[in-house]
Enzyme design. Structure first.
Site, mmCIF file in Angstrom:
data_model
loop_
_atom_site.group_PDB
_atom_site.id
_atom_site.type_symbol
_atom_site.label_atom_id
_atom_site.label_comp_id
_atom_site.label_asym_id
_atom_site.label_seq_id
_atom_site.Cartn_x
_atom_site.Cartn_y
_atom_site.Cartn_z
ATOM 1 N N PRO A 13 4.361 6.586 21.929
ATOM 2 C CA PRO A 13 5.206 5.417 22.211
ATOM 3 C C PRO A 13 5.625 5.439 23.672
ATOM 4 O O PRO A 13 6.136 6.452 24.153
ATOM 5 C CB PRO A 13 6.409 5.616 21.278
ATOM 6 C CG PRO A 13 6.446 7.087 21.006
ATOM 7 C CD PRO A 13 5.030 7.559 21.063
ATOM 8 N N GLN A 66 8.698 3.395 16.281
ATOM 9 C CA GLN A 66 9.641 4.391 16.790
ATOM 10 C C GLN A 66 11.009 3.753 16.972
ATOM 11 O O GLN A 66 11.150 2.722 17.630
ATOM 12 C CB GLN A 66 9.200 4.989 18.124
ATOM 13 C CG GLN A 66 10.134 6.147 18.510
ATOM 14 C CD GLN A 66 9.857 6.767 19.861
ATOM 15 O OE1 GLN A 66 9.998 6.114 20.891
ATOM 16 N NE2 GLN A 66 9.448 8.035 19.855
ATOM 17 N N CYS A 96 13.129 10.809 24.795
ATOM 18 C CA CYS A 96 13.138 9.957 25.982
ATOM 19 C C CYS A 96 14.318 10.296 26.885
ATOM 20 O O CYS A 96 15.464 10.323 26.432
ATOM 21 C CB CYS A 96 13.196 8.491 25.584
ATOM 22 S SG CYS A 96 13.163 7.370 26.994
ATOM 23 N N ASN A 207 2.215 17.048 22.820
ATOM 24 C CA ASN A 207 2.196 15.883 23.705
ATOM 25 C C ASN A 207 2.543 16.341 25.115
ATOM 26 O O ASN A 207 3.241 17.324 25.307
ATOM 27 C CB ASN A 207 3.218 14.846 23.188
ATOM 28 C CG ASN A 207 3.472 13.712 24.166
ATOM 29 O OD1 ASN A 207 4.613 13.443 24.521
ATOM 30 N ND2 ASN A 207 2.435 13.039 24.591
ATOM 31 N N ARG A 230 0.087 8.712 28.976
ATOM 32 C CA ARG A 230 -0.298 7.972 30.185
ATOM 33 C C ARG A 230 -1.805 7.907 30.392
ATOM 34 O O ARG A 230 -2.333 6.885 30.832
ATOM 35 C CB ARG A 230 0.375 8.597 31.405
ATOM 36 C CG ARG A 230 1.864 8.282 31.513
ATOM 37 C CD ARG A 230 2.537 9.121 32.576
ATOM 38 N NE ARG A 230 2.576 10.522 32.195
ATOM 39 C CZ ARG A 230 2.325 11.535 33.003
ATOM 40 N NH1 ARG A 230 1.991 11.296 34.266
ATOM 41 N NH2 ARG A 230 2.395 12.781 32.573
#
Length: 325
Positions: A13, A66, A96, A207, A230
């Site tokens: 996400p 999410q 985040c 990740n 990315r």
């Protein structure tokens, strides 16, 4: 195929990036990878335009929503509402580092409050018809990841979480921008790999910084899943064009040009509905990365997509076809 099998490879996400147009593009290249929405806050679902926030194309399945938030009751209600949309998974954002996320007391800052996260996921599970998962960091600020991460995972397991995606970097909530937090803190893959050995009953994905399918295959020797971010956005064909081979399935298209041609009818439909070309093509600029015509493709779309129509897309396609010929 069960959702855990699809999460062998997933697309992370990414705020402002993984919208429905981006996800349809990614689904064109991989029929198997698990896709994630941008983070949607629980408050937005409760008080905002739910159709705009939650609608998606059926072709996107398997697709996960999410959520961002830290109020168990609010997250429970947002999960209950989202259940009507038929997502294949609901994921809680505990990773985040954005300023706006911190100001709402959710995202990576929640790494400091595993008990609160446990209350949140428990509330979500109580009303969710699908699996509730977590995406986290290895730690934040002055936490020692070797201590914080296993303690966090243990608490998630106690709460009933069975699948976690771990961004293998610490987040520094003060002093680094969100972009810097994706680049500067060092990656600690060995720690994440160790978590798989310590929590063999949990489905763990790694990740952060994974830039090729070859790298993904190496991680999959240890981990249950790999989440790409990315690189999958900026070089989508390189990451997803052959992704279905990870499941022993033939990819749906042979090259990036076939994907671009397959997207054309969808773009035309979007334009007929009043949409704008750049809303779709901004996610496609890297489709031909490293291939003949890539520069012309990107230039034509960058210069013309904000005001042009399908003729601009066709002009960009001609750049690729001309050089390929």
């Amino acid at each position: 195929m069960q959702i855990n099998q699809h999460s062998r490879l997933s697309c992370a996400p990414m705020m402002d990036w993984t919208d429905r147009h981006c996800r349809v593009l990614h689904r064109m290249m991989s029929r198997q990878a698990l896709l994630y929405t941008e983070m949607v806050t629980s408050a937005a679902i409760l008080h905002g335009d739910r159709r705009r926030l939650l609608d998606y194309d059926a072709v996107e399945h398997p697709v996960a929503l999410q959520l961002g938030g830290s109020d168990p009751a609010e997250l429970r209600e947002a999960t209950r509402i989202a259940a009507d949309w038929g997502y294949d998974e609901i994921n809680l954002n505990v990773g985040c580092p954005s300023d706006r996320v911190q100001s709402g007391c959710f995202g990576a800052v929640l790494m400091k409050q595993p008990d609160l996260v446990a209350d949140c996921v428990s509330a979500m599970m109580a009303v969710s018809p699908v699996e509730v998962t977590v995406k986290c960091r290895i730690g934040v600020d002055d936490q020692e990841p070797a201590d914080a991460l296993p303690a966090f995972l243990a608490r998630m397991r106690e709460a009933g979480v069975r699948r976690v995606a771990i961004h293998a970097r610490k987040a520094w909530l003060k002093g680094l921008s969100p972009r810097e937090n994706r680049l500067i803190p060092p990656l600690d893959y060995p720690l994440v790999h160790r978590m798989k050995r310590e929590f063999p009953d949990m489905h763990l994905s790694v990740n952060g910084g994974i830039g090729s399918l070859a790298e993904a295959r190496e991680h999959l020797r240890i981990m249950d899943g790999v989440m790409v971010g990315r690189a999958a956005y900026h070089q989508p064909w390189d990451l997803l064009g052959g992704a279905d081979l990870l499941w022993g399935v033939a990819p749906p298209f042979a090259d990036a040009a076939e994907v671009a041609c397959a997207m054309r009818p969808r773009i035309e439909a979007h334009l007929r509905q009043g949409g704008r070309l750049h809303q779709v093509t901004r996610h496609m600029l890297g489709l031909f990365h490293g291939r003949p015509g890539a520069r012309g493709w990107k230039r034509v779309l960058s210069e013309g997509a904000s005001s042009g129509g399908i003729e601009v897309y066709d002009a960009a396609l001609s750049q690729v076809a001309r050089l390929a010929a």
